[in-house]
Enzyme design. Sequence first.
Site, mmCIF file in Angstrom:
data_model
loop_
_atom_site.group_PDB
_atom_site.id
_atom_site.type_symbol
_atom_site.label_atom_id
_atom_site.label_comp_id
_atom_site.label_asym_id
_atom_site.label_seq_id
_atom_site.Cartn_x
_atom_site.Cartn_y
_atom_site.Cartn_z
ATOM 1 C CB SER A 70 11.178 -1.649 -7.475
ATOM 2 O OG SER A 70 10.588 -2.372 -8.541
ATOM 3 C CB THR A 204 4.923 -2.889 -4.833
ATOM 4 O OG1 THR A 204 5.281 -1.903 -3.912
ATOM 5 C CG2 THR A 204 4.529 -4.172 -4.165
ATOM 6 C CB THR A 222 7.930 -3.935 -2.334
ATOM 7 O OG1 THR A 222 8.579 -2.753 -2.784
ATOM 8 C CG2 THR A 222 7.638 -3.802 -0.855
ATOM 9 N NE ARG A 232 8.793 3.481 3.330
ATOM 10 C CZ ARG A 232 8.270 2.930 2.234
ATOM 11 N NH1 ARG A 232 8.621 1.722 1.853
ATOM 12 N NH2 ARG A 232 7.388 3.600 1.528
ATOM 13 C CB THR A 255 2.252 -0.225 -7.264
ATOM 14 O OG1 THR A 255 3.678 -0.195 -7.331
ATOM 15 C CG2 THR A 255 1.679 0.320 -8.554
ATOM 16 N N GLY A 256 3.347 2.332 -5.671
ATOM 17 C CA GLY A 256 3.778 3.719 -5.655
ATOM 18 C C GLY A 256 4.259 4.104 -4.275
HETATM 19 N N1 GLY Z 1 4.841 0.699 -2.458
HETATM 20 C C1 GLY Z 1 5.932 0.107 -1.818
HETATM 21 C C2 GLY Z 1 6.489 0.877 -0.703
HETATM 22 O O1 GLY Z 1 6.214 2.062 -0.565
HETATM 23 O O2 GLY Z 1 7.241 0.320 0.060
#
Ligand code: GLY
Length: 369
Positions: A70, A204, A222, A232, A255-256
Amino acid sequence: MTSLSTDHRRDTAVLVGTWSFSLAAIEAGWRRLAGHAVPEVGEEATGDDPLLDAIEAACRHADLDPDVDSVGFGGLPDASGRMSLDGAIMRSPLRFGGVCGLRRHLHPVTVARLVMERTEHRLLCGEDADDFADAHGLESVELQSSEARSAFAAWRDRHPEGTRDASGDARLRPVDPGLGGPGGGRLFRPGDPPAGAAPFGHDTIGVLGRSSDGELAAGCSTSGLPFKVPGRVGDSPIAGHGLFVEPGVGLATATGTGELISGISASFLAVETLRRGGTVHDAAREVVCRTEAMGDLREHHQVAVIVMDAGGRIASAALRPGFILAIRDADGGRLCVPDFVQRPDDAGLPESAREGFAKSVAPPPQEDS
Ligand code: GLY
């Protein structure tokens, strides 16, 4: 694995990271903070600020690990099959750098630090950010691992229409298998995926640091949402979203699911809760309660936050089970579960994640320093 129980004031240094894979990363940062690190292969801290060096070293360590699916080199590409990396580093609302959509440079936090230290700007994006990194002497590299290529090919076979928005796929959300499990710290491919399946989910590395004299800093890195719509950008490179630092008050990292984190400015919300007199526990809970209050949560959504106050007290909360944090201080490195899980009985773990979830988490072997 221990419960957090670290809500005591501390006068020593501490580093905290999101997910079990960050335990090795913050160990690398700790060696830098302790001032006896010889940079590892591929590691090169750019400054003379030990706390920022430690944050940067930790994020770079995760960037280099091909098993971290990730972040950085192990991360998964967008829906066009190209990698793009985001990251940030922060000392205060005035000292912050972020970068998003890097396609040729492996260490977003290093480019972000250059933005912070060498410009009056705060956020650079896309090809121009890569060009900025070139202009500051950073090397262009291939960002994609062969495993990520295979995962993309499997995903494209399932989705020949290509650039559909993968974020609505509910098959997987990030669930930390722990370091002792079959996934070895992977969030999205915790075991062998079923034949033909492609991994989903994302997360992340966020690192919070406090020096022994009370200075604060944070960083994020990330690869963002796997198979995302090209272009995005999530929460990680944005101050107040993926990270926030207010000297004398505290700091936080989230994070998430970036779209949820950004929607409530989660890291700012946490630190603002501290600034208004809340405890670290209040601040962590506030983030997941506000996430829940947004409504329309999907099975693949997860939001987790780590909060530290200026005295070094730490708390963490997660919307759903499956989040682990790592702490490194003078007592050593360890993994902890969050203090608070908003939906503790949430049975919605996707099958592939459930298979790999390890109840007990062993620390990795100590690296030579
Ligand atoms: N939390 C990392 C992302 O959504 O890109």
